[in-house]
Design an enzyme around this catalytic site. Sequence first.
Site, PDB file in Angstrom:
ATOM      1  N   CYS A 171       0.832  -1.212   0.000  1.00  0.00           N
ATOM      2  CA  CYS A 171       0.000   0.000   0.000  1.00  0.00           C
ATOM      3  C   CYS A 171       0.867   1.262   0.000  1.00  0.00           C
ATOM      4  O   CYS A 171       1.399   1.652   1.050  1.00  0.00           O
ATOM      5  CB  CYS A 171      -0.935  -0.024   1.211  1.00  0.00           C
ATOM      6  N   CYS A 174      -0.439   4.130   2.144  1.00  0.00           N
ATOM      7  CA  CYS A 174      -0.253   3.908   3.583  1.00  0.00           C
ATOM      8  C   CYS A 174       1.206   4.129   3.995  1.00  0.00           C
ATOM      9  O   CYS A 174       1.474   4.713   5.038  1.00  0.00           O
ATOM     10  CB  CYS A 174      -0.629   2.475   3.970  1.00  0.00           C
ATOM     11  N   ASP A 175       2.136   3.634   3.203  1.00  0.00           N
ATOM     12  CA  ASP A 175       3.515   3.512   3.685  1.00  0.00           C
ATOM     13  C   ASP A 175       4.546   4.378   2.961  1.00  0.00           C
ATOM     14  O   ASP A 175       5.709   4.416   3.368  1.00  0.00           O
ATOM     15  CB  ASP A 175       3.947   2.038   3.597  1.00  0.00           C
TER      16      ASP A 175
HETATM   17  C1  LIG Z   1       0.537  -4.345   5.093  1.00  0.00           C
HETATM   18  C2  LIG Z   1      -0.620  -3.360   5.037  1.00  0.00           C
HETATM   19  C3  LIG Z   1      -0.461  -2.115   5.590  1.00  0.00           C
HETATM   20  C4  LIG Z   1      -1.527  -1.208   5.568  1.00  0.00           C
HETATM   21  N1  LIG Z   1      -1.346   0.013   6.138  1.00  0.00           N
HETATM   22  C5  LIG Z   1      -2.390   0.881   6.152  1.00  0.00           C
HETATM   23  C6  LIG Z   1      -2.233   2.167   6.757  1.00  0.00           C
HETATM   24  O1  LIG Z   1      -1.177   2.499   7.277  1.00  0.00           O
HETATM   25  N2  LIG Z   1      -3.312   2.990   6.732  1.00  0.00           N
HETATM   26  C7  LIG Z   1      -4.505   2.654   6.144  1.00  0.00           C
HETATM   27  O2  LIG Z   1      -5.450   3.447   6.170  1.00  0.00           O
HETATM   28  N3  LIG Z   1      -4.662   1.457   5.551  1.00  0.00           N
HETATM   29  C8  LIG Z   1      -3.641   0.565   5.540  1.00  0.00           C
HETATM   30  N4  LIG Z   1      -3.784  -0.639   4.919  1.00  0.00           N
HETATM   31  C9  LIG Z   1      -5.070  -0.942   4.263  1.00  0.00           C
HETATM   32  C10 LIG Z   1      -6.102  -1.359   5.316  1.00  0.00           C
HETATM   33  O3  LIG Z   1      -5.525  -2.322   6.166  1.00  0.00           O
HETATM   34  C11 LIG Z   1      -7.343  -1.913   4.644  1.00  0.00           C
HETATM   35  O4  LIG Z   1      -7.892  -0.928   3.806  1.00  0.00           O
HETATM   36  C12 LIG Z   1      -8.380  -2.307   5.697  1.00  0.00           C
HETATM   37  O5  LIG Z   1      -7.835  -3.268   6.568  1.00  0.00           O
HETATM   38  C13 LIG Z   1      -9.635  -2.868   5.060  1.00  0.00           C
HETATM   39  O6  LIG Z   1     -10.478  -3.279   6.092  1.00  0.00           O
HETATM   40  P1  LIG Z   1     -11.633  -4.359   5.853  1.00  0.00           P
HETATM   41  O7  LIG Z   1     -12.258  -4.543   7.181  1.00  0.00           O
HETATM   42  O8  LIG Z   1     -12.461  -3.947   4.714  1.00  0.00           O
HETATM   43  O9  LIG Z   1     -10.907  -5.687   5.384  1.00  0.00           O
HETATM   44  P2  LIG Z   1      -9.722  -6.538   5.988  1.00  0.00           P
HETATM   45  O10 LIG Z   1      -8.834  -5.756   6.872  1.00  0.00           O
HETATM   46  O11 LIG Z   1      -9.110  -7.197   4.786  1.00  0.00           O
HETATM   47  O12 LIG Z   1     -10.457  -7.652   6.887  1.00  0.00           O
HETATM   48  C14 LIG Z   1     -11.178  -8.669   6.299  1.00  0.00           C
HETATM   49  C15 LIG Z   1     -11.696  -9.620   7.370  1.00  0.00           C
HETATM   50  O13 LIG Z   1     -12.579 -10.543   6.750  1.00  0.00           O
HETATM   51  C16 LIG Z   1     -12.267 -11.838   7.197  1.00  0.00           C
HETATM   52  N5  LIG Z   1     -12.705 -12.806   6.192  1.00  0.00           N
HETATM   53  C17 LIG Z   1     -12.292 -12.960   4.905  1.00  0.00           C
HETATM   54  N6  LIG Z   1     -12.909 -13.993   4.328  1.00  0.00           N
HETATM   55  C18 LIG Z   1     -13.745 -14.504   5.271  1.00  0.00           C
HETATM   56  C19 LIG Z   1     -14.655 -15.590   5.305  1.00  0.00           C
HETATM   57  N7  LIG Z   1     -14.852 -16.390   4.252  1.00  0.00           N
HETATM   58  N8  LIG Z   1     -15.334 -15.837   6.454  1.00  0.00           N
HETATM   59  C20 LIG Z   1     -15.177 -15.051   7.534  1.00  0.00           C
HETATM   60  N9  LIG Z   1     -14.331 -14.005   7.557  1.00  0.00           N
HETATM   61  C21 LIG Z   1     -13.619 -13.746   6.450  1.00  0.00           C
HETATM   62  C22 LIG Z   1     -10.781 -11.823   7.435  1.00  0.00           C
HETATM   63  O14 LIG Z   1     -10.386 -12.892   8.296  1.00  0.00           O
HETATM   64  C23 LIG Z   1     -10.631 -10.444   8.068  1.00  0.00           C
HETATM   65  O15 LIG Z   1     -10.911 -10.522   9.443  1.00  0.00           O
HETATM   66  C24 LIG Z   1      -2.743  -1.563   4.940  1.00  0.00           C
HETATM   67  C25 LIG Z   1      -2.897  -2.835   4.371  1.00  0.00           C
HETATM   68  C26 LIG Z   1      -1.839  -3.719   4.425  1.00  0.00           C
HETATM   69  C27 LIG Z   1      -2.011  -5.101   3.812  1.00  0.00           C
END
Ligand SMILES: Cc1cc2nc3c(=O)[nH]c(=O)nc-3n(C[C@H](O)[C@H](O)[C@H](O)COP(=O)(O)OP(=O)(O)OC[C@H]3O[C@@H](n4cnc5c(N)ncnc54)[C@H](O)[C@@H]3O)c2cc1C
Length: 348
Positions: A171, A174-175
Site C-alpha cells: 500500500c 499507507c507507507d
Molecule cells: C501491510 C498493510 C499495511 C496497511 N497500512 C495501512 C495504513 O497504514 N493505513 C490505512 O489506512 N490502511 C492501511 N492498509 C489498508 C487497510 O488495512 C485496509 O484498507 C483495511 O484493513 C480494510 O479493512 P476491511 O475490514 O475492509 O478488510 P480486511 O482488513 O481485509 O479484513 C477482512 C476480514 O474478513 C475476514 N474474512 C475474509 N474472508 C472470510 C470468510 N470467508 N469468512 C469469515 N471471515 C472472512 C478476514 O479474516 C478479516 O478478518 C494496509 C494494508 C496492508 C495489507
Amino acid sequence: MERHDFIEAPACAGVLNFRSSRAASRRRAGESNDRQGEDHLNNVIIIGSGCAGLTAAIYAGRANLKPVVIDGFEPGGQLSLTTMVENYPGFPDGILGPDLIENMRKQAQRFGAEFKSGAITDVDLSKPPFKITAGNDTYESRALIIAAGATARLMGLESERKLIGYGVSTCATCDGYFFRGKDIAVVGGGDSAMEEANFLSRFASKVYLVHRRKEFRASKIMVDRARANEKIQFVTPVVVEDISDVTKGGVEDMTLRNTETNQTSKLPVEGVFIAIGHVPNTKVFHGKLDMDENGYLITHHGSQTKVPGVFAAGDVQDHHYKQAVTAAGSGCMAAMDAEKFLEAHPDR
Ligand SMILES: Cc1cc2nc3c(=O)[nH]c(=O)nc-3n(C[C@H](O)[C@H](O)[C@H](O)COP(=O)(O)OP(=O)(O)OC[C@H]3O[C@@H](n4cnc5c(N)ncnc54)[C@H](O)[C@@H]3O)c2cc1C
C-alpha cells in the site's frame, strides 16, 4: 434520494406472513423488536473482523443488536499484518496496526459484540432468515454485513511475507511516507504499479519499476507518465527471486533474475512495494450477489447489495480507496443501514 428504499423479495412472502402475525402479537404484548436468541436467530451477523467489520460491530452493538462477528482466517484483517499506522485520525504519534485493531475489538465487545472463530464456507441468501455456514457451524440471521476485505496478491516468496511491515508493503498511500529519501522498488506492470511508482517518487530518492516483461498491462498514458518521471527507472524483464535481509528484519536488496539471459543480480533498495493487484474475498457470494468483473461486491444507496438485508462494507466492495478509515466509515454505514432495515422489517 431516499437511502432506505428496501424491497422485499417476493420469494419470501409466505415466511413473512407467518412472521408478521407472530411479530404483531409480540408487539401487542409490548415486546421489543430484538429477536436475537429466538430459535437461535441472530439480528445481524458480520463477516470479517477488520476495520470495517469491527466498526460495524461497534455501531450495531450500540444499537443493541448484539452482533455476532465471524473472524475468518485473519482476525483483525489486513491491519493486523502491519506495523505503524500514521494516517488513522486520532493518533497524532501513529499507532501500531495490531493495537488499533485490538482497541476496536475491545470497543465492540464493550457494546455486546460476540466473536466467533471460523471462516464462512457457504451462505443461503435466497430467503430470510439468511443461513450462514462456517465449516460445521451454521448460523441464522435477520441481516448480514459482509466485511470480508480483499487480499493483496503477493509474489509467493517466503522473504516477502516475513518482511511485510518491515520494508515490504502492498500500500503506497499507507507507507510511502516512511521512505523519504530512500531507494525503493515497485513490483508490477499494471496501472496501479505505474500510479504507485509515480506517487512514491514524491518521497523516494529513486523508484525502480520492476516487471517480468518488457511490455506492460498498464495503459500507454500511465506508462508514458512513469517513463517521463526522472526518479523512476524501469527494470525489465526480471522476476524477483528473493528479498533480503529477513535475519536483520529489514529490506536491503532484491535478487532479480533476467528472464531473457537467466542472469541474476542484486538491486539495493530499502523498500519494496508489491503492486500486482488484490483479490476480494467474495468466492462464497458468487452467483448470489452482484459483483464487478474483478469480484468486488457492488453496493448502492450506501451499503446495500441486491439482496434486501445484506450489506457490504470495506475493501470487499472498494477497489479504489482501500484505506482503514474508509473501511471503518463504510462499516458504520452498513451497521446503520442494517439497523434501519431491521427496524422497518420487524417480522423477519
Ligand atoms: C501491510 C498493510 C499495511 C496497511 N497500512 C495501512 C495504513 O497504514 N493505513 C490505512 O489506512 N490502511 C492501511 N492498509 C489498508 C487497510 O488495512 C485496509 O484498507 C483495511 O484493513 C480494510 O479493512 P476491511 O475490514 O475492509 O478488510 P480486511 O482488513 O481485509 O479484513 C477482512 C476480514 O474478513 C475476514 N474474512 C475474509 N474472508 C472470510 C470468510 N470467508 N469468512 C469469515 N471471515 C472472512 C478476514 O479474516 C478479516 O478478518 C494496509 C494494508 C496492508 C495489507
